[in-house]
Structure formats: C-alpha cells, structure tokens
Design a protein around this motif. Structure first.
Motif, short mmCIF file in Angstrom:
data_model
loop_
_atom_site.label_atom_id
_atom_site.label_comp_id
_atom_site.label_asym_id
_atom_site.label_seq_id
_atom_site.Cartn_x
_atom_site.Cartn_y
_atom_site.Cartn_z
N ALA A 1 0.62 -1.25 -0.37
CA ALA A 1 -0.16 -0.51 0.09
C ALA A 1 1.27 1.33 0.19
O ALA A 1 1.94 1.48 0.52
CB ALA A 1 -0.79 0.06 0.69
N LEU A 2 0.94 2.22 -0.29
CA LEU A 2 1.48 3.68 -0.59
C LEU A 2 0.05 4.27 -0.08
O LEU A 2 0.57 5.25 0.77
CB LEU A 2 1.38 3.94 -2.69
CG LEU A 2 2.79 2.70 -2.85
CD1 LEU A 2 2.55 3.92 -4.14
CD2 LEU A 2 3.75 3.73 -2.45
N ASP A 3 -1.51 4.97 -0.70
CA ASP A 3 -1.96 5.78 0.25
C ASP A 3 -3.49 4.36 0.01
O ASP A 3 -3.74 4.07 -0.90
CB ASP A 3 -2.02 6.69 -0.54
CG ASP A 3 -3.04 7.89 -0.49
OD1 ASP A 3 -2.83 7.89 0.58
OD2 ASP A 3 -3.94 7.77 -1.19
N VAL A 4 -4.24 4.71 1.17
CA VAL A 4 -5.53 4.15 1.41
C VAL A 4 -6.30 5.98 2.02
O VAL A 4 -6.21 6.07 2.67
CB VAL A 4 -5.55 2.98 1.63
CG1 VAL A 4 -4.48 1.70 1.93
CG2 VAL A 4 -4.74 2.90 3.36
N THR A 5 -7.42 5.00 2.02
CA THR A 5 -8.70 6.08 2.40
C THR A 5 -10.04 5.15 2.55
O THR A 5 -10.28 4.37 1.81
CB THR A 5 -8.98 7.07 1.74
OG1 THR A 5 -9.15 7.37 0.52
CG2 THR A 5 -8.14 8.20 1.34
N ILE A 6 -10.66 5.77 3.54
CA ILE A 6 -11.76 4.64 4.01
C ILE A 6 -13.17 5.28 4.85
O ILE A 6 -12.75 6.97 4.93
CB ILE A 6 -11.73 3.64 4.54
CG1 ILE A 6 -12.93 2.79 5.05
CG2 ILE A 6 -11.43 4.40 6.44
CD1 ILE A 6 -12.41 1.77 5.70
N THR A 7 -14.31 5.84 3.83
CA THR A 7 -15.37 6.31 4.34
C THR A 7 -16.34 5.02 5.21
O THR A 7 -16.56 4.42 4.84
CB THR A 7 -16.20 7.13 3.77
OG1 THR A 7 -14.79 7.89 2.49
CG2 THR A 7 -17.13 7.77 4.13
#
Length: 141
Positions: A81-87
């Motif tokens: 993983a380089l970048d993750v986001t969650i909503t």
C-alpha cells in the motif's frame, strides 16, 4: 484460468492467507479471486466492538485492506500500500456479516488503484475504501 509463472491467482492468495495471522483472526473467508479482483467476507464478533458497542473502525478497514491486498497481489507481483482512504457510511454491529469486494481501477507497471466496497448481510453499504499500491516486481509464490 490465467496464470503468472504457472501460478494461479487463487494459489497466490491462498499462500498469502496461509501466512496472514491477522486475516485469519478476523475470520476472513475468501469467496472469489480473479485477476485484479477479490471478494471476501467475515462475521463481526464481540471482541471487535468499541465502547459504543459498534464495530471498531479498524475492523471494516482491515477487511477492506485484506480485499485490497488479495486483489493487487494476485498476479504474483508483490505489491504494498502507498495510500488508502476509507469512508464509513453505516454502523456495523456484532453479528453483522460483512462482504468486501475489491475491483481494480488502474493496473500500471509500478502502481495499481483499487476501489473496495463493504456491504452487510442486508446489502447495505457500510464503507467505501480506495487504495493505491506500489508493485515491487518481486514474486510471492
């Protein structure tokens, strides 16, 4: 079945799962693996809830992260993983069955982008996760 170096996408994920104590602790069941795609599920247990008696956000995040890992690594190219986001869109409670589906949006030579949706047993979306990975060029199996 497409293979990479004579290793199937499912064999790569099975090997990953065998060595992934955290995904095992979550109780993840692998339902479907295709190139750049994964579908997995788990049941929320009592030890996974926070002080509000709802699932800790890390539970849905971890399920999505596992689906992300299985989708972006199943070509047998070690990806991190380089970048993750969650909503988070709906609360999750004890007994909920969560289904995570990871779909590839971009497959580049050195990066990949994936959207992971998480639904409960009533087909209500509970979270949306986006992940970008870096491909190392090393094999897993």
């Amino acid at each position: 079945m497409e293979t990479i170096n004579m290793v199937s996408h499912r064999q790569v994920v099975d090997q990953m799962m065998k060595q992934d104590a955290f995904s095992q602790w979550l109780g993840i069941e692998i339902l479907e693996i295709k190139e750049g795609y994964s579908r997995i599920r788990m049941v929320v247990r009592k030890e996974m809830v926070n002080g509000f008696n709802i699932a800790h956000g890390g539970i849905a995040f971890s399920l999505a992260d596992s689906a992300f890992a299985f989708a972006c690594n199943n070509r047998n190219n070690l990806s991190v993983a380089l970048d993750v986001t969650i909503t988070f869109t709906k609360q999750v409670v004890i007994g909920d069955t969560l289904l995570a589906e990871a779909k590839e949006v971009h497959n580049g030579k050195s990066t990949g982008v994936y959207l992971i949706t998480i639904h409960n047993q009533r087909n209500e979306q509970v979270a949306l996760f986006k992940g970008t990975c870096f491909r190392t060029g090393k094999t897993l199996v």
